[in-house]
Motif scaffolding. Structure first.
Motif, PDB file in Angstrom:
ATOM      1  N   GLY A 189       4.501   3.107  -8.064  1.00 13.52           N
ATOM      2  CA  GLY A 189       3.825   1.525  -8.878  1.00 13.52           C
ATOM      3  C   GLY A 189       3.778   1.142  -6.918  1.00 13.52           C
ATOM      4  O   GLY A 189       4.170   1.037  -6.102  1.00 13.52           O
ATOM      5  N   PHE A 190       2.578  -0.149  -7.192  1.00  7.81           N
ATOM      6  CA  PHE A 190       2.194  -1.366  -5.670  1.00  7.81           C
ATOM      7  C   PHE A 190       3.194  -2.215  -6.041  1.00  7.81           C
ATOM      8  O   PHE A 190       1.961  -2.819  -6.988  1.00  7.81           O
ATOM      9  CB  PHE A 190       1.688  -0.960  -5.296  1.00  7.81           C
ATOM     10  N   MET A 191       4.457  -2.753  -5.606  1.00 10.42           N
ATOM     11  CA  MET A 191       4.423  -4.902  -6.397  1.00 10.42           C
ATOM     12  C   MET A 191       3.748  -5.233  -5.015  1.00 10.42           C
ATOM     13  O   MET A 191       3.085  -5.370  -4.445  1.00 10.42           O
ATOM     14  CB  MET A 191       5.836  -4.327  -5.759  1.00 10.42           C
ATOM     15  N   PRO A 192       3.195  -6.446  -6.149  1.00 14.04           N
ATOM     16  CA  PRO A 192       1.939  -7.735  -5.523  1.00 14.04           C
ATOM     17  C   PRO A 192       3.227  -8.107  -5.074  1.00 14.04           C
ATOM     18  O   PRO A 192       4.779  -8.379  -4.968  1.00 14.04           O
ATOM     19  CB  PRO A 192       1.463  -8.033  -6.985  1.00 14.04           C
ATOM     20  N   LYS A 193       2.143  -9.274  -4.122  1.00 16.14           N
ATOM     21  CA  LYS A 193       2.988 -10.190  -3.292  1.00 16.14           C
ATOM     22  C   LYS A 193       4.225 -10.983  -4.527  1.00 16.14           C
ATOM     23  O   LYS A 193       5.310 -10.467  -2.938  1.00 16.14           O
ATOM     24  CB  LYS A 193       2.254 -11.579  -3.474  1.00 16.14           C
ATOM     25  N   VAL A 216       0.564  -1.131   0.321  1.00 16.26           N
ATOM     26  CA  VAL A 216       0.307   0.335  -0.424  1.00 16.26           C
ATOM     27  C   VAL A 216       1.046   1.446  -0.110  1.00 16.26           C
ATOM     28  O   VAL A 216       0.113   2.994   0.153  1.00 16.26           O
ATOM     29  CB  VAL A 216      -0.879   0.040   1.008  1.00 16.26           C
ATOM     30  N   THR A 217       2.555   1.167  -0.089  1.00 19.87           N
ATOM     31  CA  THR A 217       3.137   2.149   0.104  1.00 19.87           C
ATOM     32  C   THR A 217       3.792   2.183  -1.536  1.00 19.87           C
ATOM     33  O   THR A 217       4.092   0.964  -2.153  1.00 19.87           O
ATOM     34  CB  THR A 217       4.244   2.816   1.121  1.00 19.87           C
ATOM     35  N   PRO A 218       3.766   3.541  -1.946  1.00 21.54           N
ATOM     36  CA  PRO A 218       4.608   2.748  -3.039  1.00 21.54           C
ATOM     37  C   PRO A 218       6.089   2.214  -2.817  1.00 21.54           C
ATOM     38  O   PRO A 218       6.348   2.090  -1.821  1.00 21.54           O
ATOM     39  CB  PRO A 218       5.044   4.463  -4.043  1.00 21.54           C
ATOM     40  N   ASN A 219       7.007   1.352  -4.615  1.00 20.10           N
ATOM     41  CA  ASN A 219       8.140   0.562  -4.784  1.00 20.10           C
ATOM     42  C   ASN A 219       9.134   1.831  -3.665  1.00 20.10           C
ATOM     43  O   ASN A 219       9.993   1.331  -3.391  1.00 20.10           O
ATOM     44  CB  ASN A 219       7.644   0.357  -5.951  1.00 20.10           C
ATOM     45  N   TRP A 220       9.082   3.063  -4.529  1.00 19.54           N
ATOM     46  CA  TRP A 220       9.888   3.812  -3.785  1.00 19.54           C
ATOM     47  C   TRP A 220      10.667   3.877  -2.830  1.00 19.54           C
ATOM     48  O   TRP A 220      11.642   4.083  -2.110  1.00 19.54           O
ATOM     49  CB  TRP A 220      10.169   5.464  -4.333  1.00 19.54           C
ATOM     50  N   GLN A 221       9.470   3.644  -1.531  1.00 17.42           N
ATOM     51  CA  GLN A 221       9.805   3.558   0.047  1.00 17.42           C
ATOM     52  C   GLN A 221      10.683   2.153   0.467  1.00 17.42           C
ATOM     53  O   GLN A 221      10.891   2.301   1.473  1.00 17.42           O
ATOM     54  CB  GLN A 221       8.435   3.630   0.551  1.00 17.42           C
ATOM     55  N   CYS A 222      10.639   1.221  -0.746  1.00 13.90           N
ATOM     56  CA  CYS A 222      11.795   0.141  -0.634  1.00 13.90           C
ATOM     57  C   CYS A 222      13.245   0.650  -0.789  1.00 13.90           C
ATOM     58  O   CYS A 222      13.729   0.522  -1.449  1.00 13.90           O
ATOM     59  CB  CYS A 222      10.687  -1.252  -1.375  1.00 13.90           C
ATOM     60  N   ARG A 223      13.388   0.082   0.821  1.00 13.30           N
ATOM     61  CA  ARG A 223      14.946   0.333   0.940  1.00 13.30           C
ATOM     62  C   ARG A 223      15.358  -0.399   1.644  1.00 13.30           C
ATOM     63  O   ARG A 223      16.456   0.158   3.137  1.00 13.30           O
ATOM     64  CB  ARG A 223      14.668   2.451   1.245  1.00 13.30           C
ATOM     65  N   LEU A 224      15.775  -1.531   1.939  1.00  9.41           N
ATOM     66  CA  LEU A 224      16.718  -2.102   2.432  1.00  9.41           C
ATOM     67  C   LEU A 224      17.848  -1.833   2.387  1.00  9.41           C
ATOM     68  O   LEU A 224      18.032  -1.788   1.040  1.00  9.41           O
ATOM     69  CB  LEU A 224      16.304  -4.048   2.501  1.00  9.41           C
TER      70      LEU A 224
END
Length: 429
Positions: free
Chosen positions: A84-88, A64-72
């Protein structure tokens, strides 16, 4: 920086600086930093890495948060759809690629059964796959171990199936007939929508969860909030930290490009809404007369976020398209407080009211009277115990891809500092 050798102790107990419990994004983020620093450690996972992402999410699940927030750590999102919003399946690919980017000392299918402090200040860590003596233990097992159902669920007629969010995968899992979805956090509203899209008969028991805009004044609301510094506010900055920790997440969706969810529109289009479930007895289900209040409170949250964004736009002279004023398209004429589920055609209950952590194995005085960890940004008063991956551990993003890496960096920096306090490695090694 001195690091103890990983050497066996009597009774096959291995001496090691750090044990991490849990191999989700939090535990492996901590491992990434420890690997970079050359600190010996082990990551223990009772299932397989990222088990929850792979096996405890429904088929249509997406962020529910945009992909750019994925910051491992060392592994920001690098795809071609940052908004966008990554599916499972793409989420699983992302976290697996992160884990493959370094060589974590991971042991899977190992269940930790006891962590207990010893007289010398270390910790005995016991499991069904080995025994360790650790100077530091990072608890990264997450807050989603035990599905929540109310005690009165046991009083519901056995003819009505009961399913929890964790066990739902697709609409075909739900028996024929009407399904009463209970709970309006992110899971509840998304599963209600999943069932309706499949043409299933659904009703919804509406709780006090807040909701959020999706797109507002030309941008995703989360983009505005990030730019405004909202996600940098810490739990210590909140007027009531305990209440903030206990809050349900704002509901909205990332499905099909993302959209907001207004339950009034669903009701206008035929969705039966009730208030909070208060009891069950046979086929009788009772509800609190709080439906309208819960809808009003969700709208107040929604409008509050819009107002914050409006003020930021005005204060900074930003050229952003205006939005039409919000209007309530439906309101309940009466508050239904009791139904006969059988007469209403309800054949199943889908519980979407959350989870609780399970710290039964953690025999260390680091939890409060409600079972919540006592810590400051994951660092406990009990030297050597740390937590990661919990919601509002430090900021809103602590339990998410956005900031779990930042918290892992903080916790591991504390460990590295303590390892360096004793050059002989007698206390911290």
């Amino acid at each position: 920086m001195p690091v103890d050798d990983v050497s066996p102790l009597p009774k096959s107990r291995t001496r090691i600086p750090v044990v991490i419990v849990g191999a989700g994004q939090a535990g492996l983020s901590a491992s990434w930093y420890l690997c970079r620093a050359g600190v010996a450690h082990v990551v223990l996972e009772r299932h397989t890495r990222f088990h929850a992402w792979k096996n405890q999410r429904w088929d249509s699940f997406c962020l529910v948060t945009p992909n750019w927030q994925c910051r491992l750590p060392g592994f920001p999102y690098a795809g071609d759809d940052p908004d966008g919003f990554m599916p499972k399946d793409e989420i699983v690919d992302y976290v697996e690629a992160f884990a493959d980017s370094f060589d974590a000392p991971l042991r899977e299918s190992v269940t930790v059964t006891r962590v207990e402090r010893t007289e010398d200040g270390r910790f005995d860590v016991d499991s069904d796959g080995g025994h360790w003596s650790a100077a530091h233990v990072i608890v990264a097992s997450g807050g989603y171990e035990r599905p929540v159902t109310p005690p009165f669920a046991a009083d519901l007629a056995p003819s009505i199936a009961q399913i929890h969010t964790r066990d739902y995968r697709r609409p075909a899992d739900i028996p024929a007939g009407r399904c009463l979805v209970v709970g309006t956090g992110q899971s509840g509203v998304q599963l209600m929508e999943d069932l309706r899209i499949a043409g299933r008969d659904v009703a919804l028991a509406v709780g006090p969860a807040p909701r959020s805009p999706r797109m507002y004044r030309g941008r995703d609301a989360t983009d505005w909030l990030y730019e405004m510094g909202y996600y940098e506010r810490t739990i210590a900055d909140q007027p009531d930290p305990k209440a903030t920790e206990a809050k349900t997440n704002h509901y909205m969706s990332g499905r099909d490009g993302g959209h907001e969810i207004d339950l009034r529109k669903f009701a206008r289009d035929g969705l039966q809404l009730y208030g909070s479930v208060t009891g069950m007895d046979g086929t009788t289900i009772t509800f609190a007369p709080d439906l309208e209040r819960n809808l009003d409170d969700a709208d107040a949250s929604y409008l509050g976020i819009r107002k914050m964004i409006d003020a930021y736009i005005d204060d900074n002279g930003i050229d952003a398209p205006p939005e039409p004023p919000f209007e309530k398209v439906w309101r309940p004429e009466t508050e239904i407080t009791k139904i006969d589920a059988e007469a209403e055609g309800i054949t199943s209950i889908l519980w979407c009211i959350g989870f609780r952590p399970d710290y039964g194995w953690l025999r260390v005085e680091c939890l409060d009277e409600t079972g919540r960890p006592i810590h400051r940004r994951g660092v406990c008063d009990v030297d050597g115990i740390y937590f990661l991956g919990l919601g509002w551990l430090h900021t809103w993003g602590s339990g998410r891809f956005l900031a779990v890496g930042d918290d892992a960096e903080h916790v591991t920096a504390c460990i590295l500092g303590r390892l360096g306090e004793d050059t002989h490695g007698q206390r911290f090694g």
